[in-house]
Design a protein around this motif. Structure first.
Motif, PDB file in Angstrom:
ATOM      1  N   ALA A 511       1.126  -1.194   0.137  1.00 25.19           N
ATOM      2  CA  ALA A 511       0.062   0.058  -0.101  1.00 25.19           C
ATOM      3  C   ALA A 511       0.988   1.442  -0.138  1.00 25.19           C
ATOM      4  O   ALA A 511       0.232   2.356  -0.340  1.00 25.19           O
ATOM      5  CB  ALA A 511      -0.924  -0.245   1.467  1.00 25.19           C
ATOM      6  N   GLN A 512       2.132   0.974   0.092  1.00 27.57           N
ATOM      7  CA  GLN A 512       3.056   2.269   0.274  1.00 27.57           C
ATOM      8  C   GLN A 512       3.053   3.033  -1.000  1.00 27.57           C
ATOM      9  O   GLN A 512       3.483   4.156  -1.018  1.00 27.57           O
ATOM     10  CB  GLN A 512       4.422   2.066   0.731  1.00 27.57           C
ATOM     11  N   TRP A 513       2.991   2.238  -1.983  1.00 28.38           N
ATOM     12  CA  TRP A 513       3.425   2.527  -3.646  1.00 28.38           C
ATOM     13  C   TRP A 513       2.276   2.236  -4.634  1.00 28.38           C
ATOM     14  O   TRP A 513       1.936   0.800  -4.281  1.00 28.38           O
ATOM     15  CB  TRP A 513       4.593   2.232  -3.787  1.00 28.38           C
ATOM     16  N   CYS A 514       1.698   3.108  -5.306  1.00 29.77           N
ATOM     17  CA  CYS A 514       0.821   2.484  -6.541  1.00 29.77           C
ATOM     18  C   CYS A 514       1.489   2.963  -7.820  1.00 29.77           C
ATOM     19  O   CYS A 514       2.156   3.971  -7.664  1.00 29.77           O
ATOM     20  CB  CYS A 514      -0.731   3.196  -6.256  1.00 29.77           C
ATOM     21  N   SER A 515       1.195   2.257  -8.767  1.00 28.54           N
ATOM     22  CA  SER A 515       1.885   2.754  -9.903  1.00 28.54           C
ATOM     23  C   SER A 515       1.356   3.925 -10.479  1.00 28.54           C
ATOM     24  O   SER A 515       2.011   4.542 -11.481  1.00 28.54           O
ATOM     25  CB  SER A 515       1.512   1.427 -11.126  1.00 28.54           C
ATOM     26  N   ALA A 516       0.151   4.261  -9.702  1.00 28.63           N
ATOM     27  CA  ALA A 516      -0.603   5.534 -10.522  1.00 28.63           C
ATOM     28  C   ALA A 516       0.087   6.808  -9.679  1.00 28.63           C
ATOM     29  O   ALA A 516      -0.411   7.895  -9.722  1.00 28.63           O
ATOM     30  CB  ALA A 516      -1.947   5.448 -10.409  1.00 28.63           C
ATOM     31  N   ASP A 517       0.958   6.720  -8.474  1.00 26.72           N
ATOM     32  CA  ASP A 517       1.506   7.615  -7.632  1.00 26.72           C
ATOM     33  C   ASP A 517       2.477   8.404  -8.409  1.00 26.72           C
ATOM     34  O   ASP A 517       3.123   8.095  -9.509  1.00 26.72           O
ATOM     35  CB  ASP A 517       1.857   7.004  -6.399  1.00 26.72           C
ATOM     36  N   PRO A 518       2.590   9.692  -7.867  1.00 23.05           N
ATOM     37  CA  PRO A 518       1.821  10.439  -6.687  1.00 23.05           C
ATOM     38  C   PRO A 518       0.463  10.914  -7.222  1.00 23.05           C
ATOM     39  O   PRO A 518      -0.267  11.484  -6.100  1.00 23.05           O
ATOM     40  CB  PRO A 518       2.685  11.563  -6.397  1.00 23.05           C
ATOM     41  N   VAL A 519      -0.123  10.642  -8.339  1.00 23.30           N
ATOM     42  CA  VAL A 519      -1.478  11.245  -8.644  1.00 23.30           C
ATOM     43  C   VAL A 519      -2.596  10.560  -7.698  1.00 23.30           C
ATOM     44  O   VAL A 519      -3.382  11.030  -7.376  1.00 23.30           O
ATOM     45  CB  VAL A 519      -1.882  11.013 -10.274  1.00 23.30           C
ATOM     46  N   CYS A 520      -2.458   9.126  -7.699  1.00 18.66           N
ATOM     47  CA  CYS A 520      -3.217   8.335  -6.997  1.00 18.66           C
ATOM     48  C   CYS A 520      -3.618   8.926  -5.432  1.00 18.66           C
ATOM     49  O   CYS A 520      -4.449   9.067  -4.792  1.00 18.66           O
ATOM     50  CB  CYS A 520      -3.109   6.952  -6.919  1.00 18.66           C
ATOM     51  N   LEU A 521      -2.170   8.811  -4.604  1.00 15.10           N
ATOM     52  CA  LEU A 521      -2.411   9.177  -3.253  1.00 15.10           C
ATOM     53  C   LEU A 521      -2.821  10.691  -3.022  1.00 15.10           C
ATOM     54  O   LEU A 521      -3.295  11.032  -1.972  1.00 15.10           O
ATOM     55  CB  LEU A 521      -0.815   8.925  -2.854  1.00 15.10           C
ATOM     56  N   GLU A 522      -2.451  11.548  -4.064  1.00 20.15           N
ATOM     57  CA  GLU A 522      -2.984  12.963  -3.803  1.00 20.15           C
ATOM     58  C   GLU A 522      -4.032  13.378  -4.323  1.00 20.15           C
ATOM     59  O   GLU A 522      -4.536  14.561  -4.292  1.00 20.15           O
ATOM     60  CB  GLU A 522      -1.716  13.767  -4.215  1.00 20.15           C
ATOM     61  N   SER A 523      -5.019  12.364  -4.954  1.00 22.56           N
ATOM     62  CA  SER A 523      -6.178  12.553  -5.754  1.00 22.56           C
ATOM     63  C   SER A 523      -7.332  13.068  -4.787  1.00 22.56           C
ATOM     64  O   SER A 523      -7.238  12.792  -3.695  1.00 22.56           O
ATOM     65  CB  SER A 523      -6.495  11.579  -6.646  1.00 22.56           C
ATOM     66  N   GLY A 524      -8.223  13.941  -5.161  1.00 24.90           N
ATOM     67  CA  GLY A 524      -9.260  14.361  -4.579  1.00 24.90           C
ATOM     68  C   GLY A 524     -10.402  13.159  -4.710  1.00 24.90           C
ATOM     69  O   GLY A 524     -10.215  12.123  -5.192  1.00 24.90           O
ATOM     70  N   PRO A 525     -11.655  13.465  -4.268  1.00 31.26           N
ATOM     71  CA  PRO A 525     -12.911  12.650  -4.373  1.00 31.26           C
ATOM     72  C   PRO A 525     -12.865  12.160  -5.996  1.00 31.26           C
ATOM     73  O   PRO A 525     -12.883  12.913  -6.579  1.00 31.26           O
ATOM     74  CB  PRO A 525     -13.896  13.463  -3.958  1.00 31.26           C
ATOM     75  N   SER A 526     -13.142  10.654  -5.844  1.00 28.73           N
ATOM     76  CA  SER A 526     -13.571  10.239  -7.193  1.00 28.73           C
ATOM     77  C   SER A 526     -14.233   8.821  -6.960  1.00 28.73           C
ATOM     78  O   SER A 526     -14.765   8.663  -5.991  1.00 28.73           O
ATOM     79  CB  SER A 526     -12.033   9.767  -7.643  1.00 28.73           C
ATOM     80  N   GLY A 527     -14.638   8.498  -8.040  1.00 28.52           N
ATOM     81  CA  GLY A 527     -15.325   7.223  -8.096  1.00 28.52           C
ATOM     82  C   GLY A 527     -16.844   7.423  -8.145  1.00 28.52           C
ATOM     83  O   GLY A 527     -17.155   8.616  -8.120  1.00 28.52           O
ATOM     84  N   ALA A 528     -17.550   6.138  -8.272  1.00 23.00           N
ATOM     85  CA  ALA A 528     -19.158   6.549  -8.105  1.00 23.00           C
ATOM     86  C   ALA A 528     -19.364   7.298  -7.019  1.00 23.00           C
ATOM     87  O   ALA A 528     -19.179   7.114  -5.922  1.00 23.00           O
ATOM     88  CB  ALA A 528     -19.623   5.280  -8.168  1.00 23.00           C
ATOM     89  N   GLY A 529     -19.974   8.506  -7.311  1.00 24.49           N
ATOM     90  CA  GLY A 529     -20.612   9.199  -6.286  1.00 24.49           C
ATOM     91  C   GLY A 529     -19.726  10.069  -5.275  1.00 24.49           C
ATOM     92  O   GLY A 529     -19.761  10.632  -4.367  1.00 24.49           O
TER      93      GLY A 529
END
Length: 577
Positions: A511-529
């Motif tokens: 969980a420390q790192w995602c291949s979409a970081d740093p965008v993923c970890l710093e992203s705002g509200p997303s997803g359905a609703g």
């Protein structure tokens, strides 16, 4: 399993549909493709229940307020599953005519067949487009209304339609609807919210009802789109709960109490108490308690989950439920957050279809708008599955300490605010997201991904059950199938304290790192609703069949923190201590 389907106004056909699909994929009100045709599963009042096997699960039955849970008919001998033709509008790929099936279809021996009456041997193609509303209604796409740009026209030969497709353009702009009056219009922009300005006609073809009052707008969708039908499935684990003598008598006499006035119920209860030699006051109290819970759905659901949570933490060995708990005594590192690990070599789950939604999925606290029957349902279709699992209970003190932190409160408030802003005005004020739910659900997905790697089970075959009510901090990860033998034990074998500690440590590292970081970890509200923060398909999102909350309420930062507050993640604050 092959199911023989009895189609009203059409010859019987054979459709290969499994029992479980009649609960989750092709339930009442859903669209079922059969070869070159398309049909809709009819309402429960059309089903022949003599072919349905009863499923015993009193807790779930009481929660849903029905008399019976019945397994849909199945097997080669099969029962009759009634369906209706939908959509009714079809087109001929040769002459391009677009009209109602009963106008275009040929007749053989005074019966309609799926062939164009003008082109004889050419099969008709069901319309690719339908129109739905959020109240659960569905109807044929209003082709005449769309073609004439909202002008009402008579349904006669002066306005016969043809569908002309441009072979060089595969988009909706390449499909033109041409009227015999000379008007034409492409289907570009016909789908999605706001495309159709006409109001919903309140049609429910699976219930044989038309023109039910409805103030919602129609939404154009493709017939095979996933948001044409969302199943609302409620489930319960079969756990032991001993009934009092009064509760056992009440279970037996419930059918006799249906439809009686309050005074008559009280008289009958005292007569039955005398017959069965139980305390009359105890029988009356049991009836009132059950009635109150049936009326308060959320209270009854919380009680059901509480019983499961308690059962998963104690040693038990029944025919359908075996649990072997092991307390965690480690006082350093990852062990400080864990309280108990239970192997569950045998479990039984009953899943019932309670309703459905269209256009957007039903939130956990909302009632599904799609009705299974015109009247109040006395039974619901259900299946039972057998399997195995691992239950992990986290230390209450650790969860309380984290959820009371400013970081946890800010993450939960950010999602709550975003969800409220994204919700339609008709929804009203939403219930705030609790930090505990956000944490446990994110933890569940992180552990699920690691468990799939360790056990060899595909991620789509592992399901979650979150226990996040006040005073609860547990996650059940399990796999179950409708096969009589259940699963093979590979998941349960990982349910030791040592294995779970390692699993949590691996999840922390992943969980420390995602291949979409740093965008993923710093992203705002997303997803359905707008119900997620730091969550994407590379780190947190799970297959839809695995997640009981439809991939909502996820935030990886709750586990490992973010660039500004890396020490406030629930997992990282224990790492190496």
């Amino acid at each position: 399993m092959a199911l023989r389907a009895k189609i009203r106004k059409a010859p019987p056909i054979k459709a290969s549909v499994r029992r479980s699909q009649l609960i989750t994929t092709y339930g009442v009100g859903s669209v079922l493709p059969v070869e070159s045709e398309s049909f809709m599963i009819a309402g429960l009042e059309h089903w022949n229940t003599s072919n349905c096997e009863p499923i015993e699960e009193p807790r779930l039955r009481a929660l849903l307020g029905v008399h019976e849970l019945l397994a849909p008919p199945g097997g080669e001998s099969g029962g009759m599953v009634p369906m209706v033709r939908f959509p009714e509008w079809v087109s001929c790929p040769k002459c391009n005519r677009l009209d109602n099936f009963w106008r275009l279809a040929d007749k053989v021996d005074n019966k309609y067949v799926n062939k164009c009456r003008h082109c004889i041997s050419v099969r008709l193609v069901p319309s690719r487009f339908v129109a739905c509303c959020v109240s659960g209604h569905i109807q044929d796409f209003p082709f005449r209304y769309w073609t004439h740009r909202g002008r009402d026209v008579d349904d006669d030969s002066d306005h016969s339609l043809r569908m002309i497709a441009d072979p060089a353009d595969s988009s909706l702009a390449g499909i033109a609807i041409v009227c015999s009056c000379g008007v034409s219009r492409s289907l570009e922009g016909a789908l999605g919210s706001g495309a159709l300005t006409t109001g919903c006609g309140g049609r429910s073809p699976w219930l044989d009802t038309d023109h039910e009052p409805c103030g919602q707008k129609l939404v154009g969708l493709q017939r095979g789109a996933s948001n044409v039908w969302f199943a609302d499935v409620k489930s319960a684990l079969t756990v032991d709960r001993s009934l009092t003598a009064a509760e056992e008598i009440l279970e037996r006499i419930k059918p006799e109490l249906e439809g009686l006035e309050d005074e008559d119920v009280a008289v009958l209860l005292r007569i039955k108490a005398k017959q069965h030699k139980v305390d009359p006051d105890a029988l009356v109290d049991a009836f009132r308690k059950g009635t109150t819970e049936a009326e308060d759905y959320q209270h009854a659901q919380a009680r059901l989950r509480e019983e499961e949570y308690e059962a998963l933490g104690r040693e038990d060995e029944k025919e359908t439920f075996v649990c072997v708990p092991e307390a965690v005594r480690e006082t350093s590192g990852t062990g400080r957050m864990l309280d108990l690990v239970s192997k569950v070599p045998r479990l039984r789950e009953v899943r019932a279809l309670t309703g459905f939604a269209r256009v957007s999925a039903v939130a956990e606290t909302k009632t599904s708008p799609g009705k299974l029957t015109r009247n109040r349902a006395t039974w619901m279709p259900a299946i039972e599955v057998l399997g195995e699992g691992i239950f992990v209970r986290f230390r209450e003190s650790a969860v309380v300490a984290w959820e009371s932190s400013e970081f946890a409160q800010q993450r939960a408030e950010r999602i709550s605010s975003a969800m409220q802003d994204a919700a339609p005005a008709s929804v009203g004020v939403l219930e705030p997201v609790r930090p505990r739910l956000l944490l446990l659900h994110s933890l569940s997905h992180a552990l699920m991904r690691e468990l799939a790697l360790d056990t060899g089970y595909p991620a789509s075959s592992i399901r979650e059950r979150i226990y996040a009510a006040p005073g609860q901090a547990g996650i059940l990860l399990y796999t179950a199938s409708a096969d009589a033998a259940g699963s093979l034990g590979g998941l349960c074998a990982q349910g030791t304290v040592a294995n779970i500690v390692k699993l949590v440590e691996d999840a922390t590292e992943s969980a420390q790192w995602c291949s979409a970081d740093p965008v993923c970890l710093e992203s705002g509200p997303s997803g359905a609703g707008a119900a997620n923060l730091a969550a994407c398909h590379s780190c947190m999102l799970a297959p839809e069949v695995s997640c009981e909350l439809q991939n909502r309420y996820l935030d990886r930062a709750c586990l490992v923190g973010n660039s500004e507050s890396s020490d406030f993640g629930f997992l990282t604050q224990f790492d190496g201590l």
